[in-house]
Design a protein around this motif. Structure first.
Motif, PDB file in Angstrom:
ATOM      1  N   LEU A  43      -6.045 -20.342   4.813  1.00  0.00           N
ATOM      2  CA  LEU A  43      -6.372 -19.155   5.619  1.00  0.00           C
ATOM      3  C   LEU A  43      -5.235 -18.351   5.900  1.00  0.00           C
ATOM      4  CD1 LEU A  43      -8.794 -18.114   7.816  1.00  0.00           C
ATOM      5  CD2 LEU A  43      -6.726 -18.506   9.437  1.00  0.00           C
ATOM      6  N   ALA A  44      -4.002 -18.870   5.685  1.00  0.00           N
ATOM      7  CA  ALA A  44      -2.718 -18.227   5.767  1.00  0.00           C
ATOM      8  C   ALA A  44      -2.384 -17.602   4.592  1.00  0.00           C
ATOM      9  CB  ALA A  44      -1.650 -19.102   6.098  1.00  0.00           C
ATOM     10  N   ALA A  45      -2.513 -18.220   3.499  1.00  0.00           N
ATOM     11  CA  ALA A  45      -2.322 -17.829   2.142  1.00  0.00           C
ATOM     12  C   ALA A  45      -3.374 -16.540   1.927  1.00  0.00           C
ATOM     13  CB  ALA A  45      -2.756 -18.529   0.968  1.00  0.00           C
ATOM     14  N   GLY A  47      -4.648 -14.525   4.364  1.00  0.00           N
ATOM     15  CA  GLY A  47      -4.187 -13.487   5.191  1.00  0.00           C
ATOM     16  C   GLY A  47      -3.248 -12.702   4.547  1.00  0.00           C
ATOM     17  N   ALA A  48      -1.798 -13.251   3.844  1.00  0.00           N
ATOM     18  CA  ALA A  48      -0.918 -12.706   3.324  1.00  0.00           C
ATOM     19  C   ALA A  48      -1.435 -11.927   1.930  1.00  0.00           C
ATOM     20  CB  ALA A  48       0.117 -13.614   2.902  1.00  0.00           C
ATOM     21  N   GLY A  49      -2.190 -12.472   1.440  1.00  0.00           N
ATOM     22  CA  GLY A  49      -2.680 -11.803  -0.130  1.00  0.00           C
ATOM     23  C   GLY A  49      -3.761 -10.747   0.216  1.00  0.00           C
ATOM     24  N   PHE A  51      -3.625  -8.728   3.025  1.00  0.00           N
ATOM     25  CA  PHE A  51      -2.542  -7.594   3.280  1.00  0.00           C
ATOM     26  C   PHE A  51      -2.209  -6.972   2.158  1.00  0.00           C
ATOM     27  CE2 PHE A  51       1.062  -5.441   4.608  1.00  0.00           C
ATOM     28  CZ  PHE A  51       0.690  -4.734   5.471  1.00  0.00           C
ATOM     29  N   ALA A  52      -1.293  -7.687   1.200  1.00  0.00           N
ATOM     30  CA  ALA A  52      -0.887  -7.170   0.262  1.00  0.00           C
ATOM     31  C   ALA A  52      -1.829  -6.447  -0.783  1.00  0.00           C
ATOM     32  CB  ALA A  52      -0.220  -8.457  -0.466  1.00  0.00           C
ATOM     33  N   LEU A  87      -9.995 -12.850   9.195  1.00  0.00           N
ATOM     34  CA  LEU A  87      -8.974 -12.320   8.522  1.00  0.00           C
ATOM     35  C   LEU A  87      -8.911 -10.909   8.327  1.00  0.00           C
ATOM     36  CD1 LEU A  87      -8.756 -14.987   5.463  1.00  0.00           C
ATOM     37  CD2 LEU A  87      -7.046 -14.253   7.031  1.00  0.00           C
ATOM     38  N   LEU A  90      -7.404  -9.650  11.634  1.00  0.00           N
ATOM     39  CA  LEU A  90      -6.100  -9.647  11.643  1.00  0.00           C
ATOM     40  C   LEU A  90      -5.471  -8.898  10.951  1.00  0.00           C
ATOM     41  CD1 LEU A  90      -5.799 -13.830  11.338  1.00  0.00           C
ATOM     42  CD2 LEU A  90      -5.599 -12.286  13.490  1.00  0.00           C
ATOM     43  N   VAL A  91      -5.841  -8.553   9.704  1.00  0.00           N
ATOM     44  CA  VAL A  91      -5.353  -7.534   8.977  1.00  0.00           C
ATOM     45  C   VAL A  91      -5.334  -5.958   9.433  1.00  0.00           C
ATOM     46  CG1 VAL A  91      -5.512  -6.189   6.708  1.00  0.00           C
ATOM     47  CG2 VAL A  91      -5.632  -8.749   6.653  1.00  0.00           C
TER      48      VAL A  91
END
Lengths: 216, 105
Positions: A43-45, A47-49, A51-52, A87, A90-91
């Motif tokens: 989930l964390a990976a 989330g970052a991916g 957004f990017a 996700l 959050l984004v």
């Protein structure tokens, strides 16, 4: 397709926020039940991916551009449409609050489009297709369909807001996002799922492996 | 714990995308903005922005509007997007850890 503040009348934004909150509450329930030691880092990976990748606008004809939503990919990998809802919520909070990308009052409408519609269309179309055309084809179709349908919902929201005429809005939003969706959502979703299956198939939800029913 | 590798791999890929985005991403208006320019602004971006600005119900100033830092150009954009990516990594990991199952080690 981030809707900014000032487009949707305030009373309508409240309705979208209420719809969004129902799904956000459900997504928190899903997280409490479903997130295990494997899914927490995923989930964390994601989330970052997500957004990017949302910062990477891909050019299309007519002088316009578009980017991936990522809700379909998250729903497929984590095995629930609510993964997409959580996700994308959050984004959209980070984008709206820190980067003025998408409004604050309009955030509920954006969560409904990109999180709820994206996550649910992506998850259920993938599951309808995975056994007949395989994971790669199904994930491409699910990605494409998720952004196409979300853009139509966005056009309807803009119609209710008194901003777009209904048919012209549907036609243009649908046309732009049908094109954006080919590379911008479909292809990236399929490649990402394909690569993850090649490297770490154990992190992909067993619900998304062909041969396993959605209810399993 | 080998599952840490999932976070590291995700973070590395996301940061690579974040660093490249200011140089590779299209600066054309997106599908929705294009429609706003054409259907609301009569083909003029400033008219569309004026129309929206007058209707905006709240005045909110985001710290890094449009993924940029004033006066820092492309470097500012890289810093802004990388910061957002790391923030998202932290928020989603934190939330997942708080909500997720506590499993015995």
């Amino acid at each position: 397709m981030h809707i900014g503040d000032g487009l949707i009348p305030l009373e309508q934004t409240i309705i979208y926020w209420l719809i969004a909150l129902v799904f956000i509450a459900k997504s928190l329930e899903w997280a409490r039940k479903d997130l295990d030691e494997m899914k927490i880092p995923m989930l964390a990976a994601l989330g970052a991916g997500i957004f990017a990748i949302q910062a990477m606008n891909i050019p299309i004809p007519w002088g316009t551009s578009g980017h991936m939503m990522g809700a379909a990919l998250a729903a497929i990998i984590l095995g629930s449409p609510f993964a997409g809802v959580l996700l994308l919520t959050l984004v959209l909070v980070v984008q709206g609050v820190v980067f003025a990308d998408g409004g604050i009052t309009a955030m509920g409408a954006n969560i409904v489009n990109m999180g709820v519609v994206g996550g649910f269309v992506g998850f259920y179309s993938y599951n309808a297709l995975k056994n007949s055309i395989g994971m790669t084809g199904a994930s491409f179709a699910a990605g494409w369909l998720s952004i196409f349908i979300a853009s139509l919902v966005c056009a309807v929201q803009m119609y209710f807001a008194g901003i777009f005429p209904l048919w012209e809005g549907l036609l243009l939003m649908g046309l732009y996002h049908a094109v954006i969706g080919v590379v911008g959502e479909g292809l990236i979703t399929a490649i990402a799922l394909n690569r993850i299956m090649a490297v770490r198939p154990d992190v992909v939800s067993e619900k998304s492996i062909p041969g396993v029913g959605v209810a399993a | 714990m080998k599952n840490k590798n999932i976070i590291i791999a995700g973070a590395v890929i996301a940061i690579i995308i974040s660093v490249m985005a200011p140089f590779l991403a299209s600066s054309n208006p997106d599908g929705l903005d294009m429609n706003l320019i054409n259907l609301v602004g009569g083909g003029n971006e400033e008219h569309a922005e004026e129309f929206i600005g007058e209707r905006a119900p709240i005045e909110y100033e985001a710290p890094m509007p449009d993924y940029s830092i004033e006066g820092m150009g492309k470097l500012g954009e890289v810093v802004a997007i990388v910061a957002g990516t790391l923030l998202m990594l932290g928020i989603s990991l934190g939330l997942a850890k708080v909500l997720g199952k506590k499993q015995g080690t």
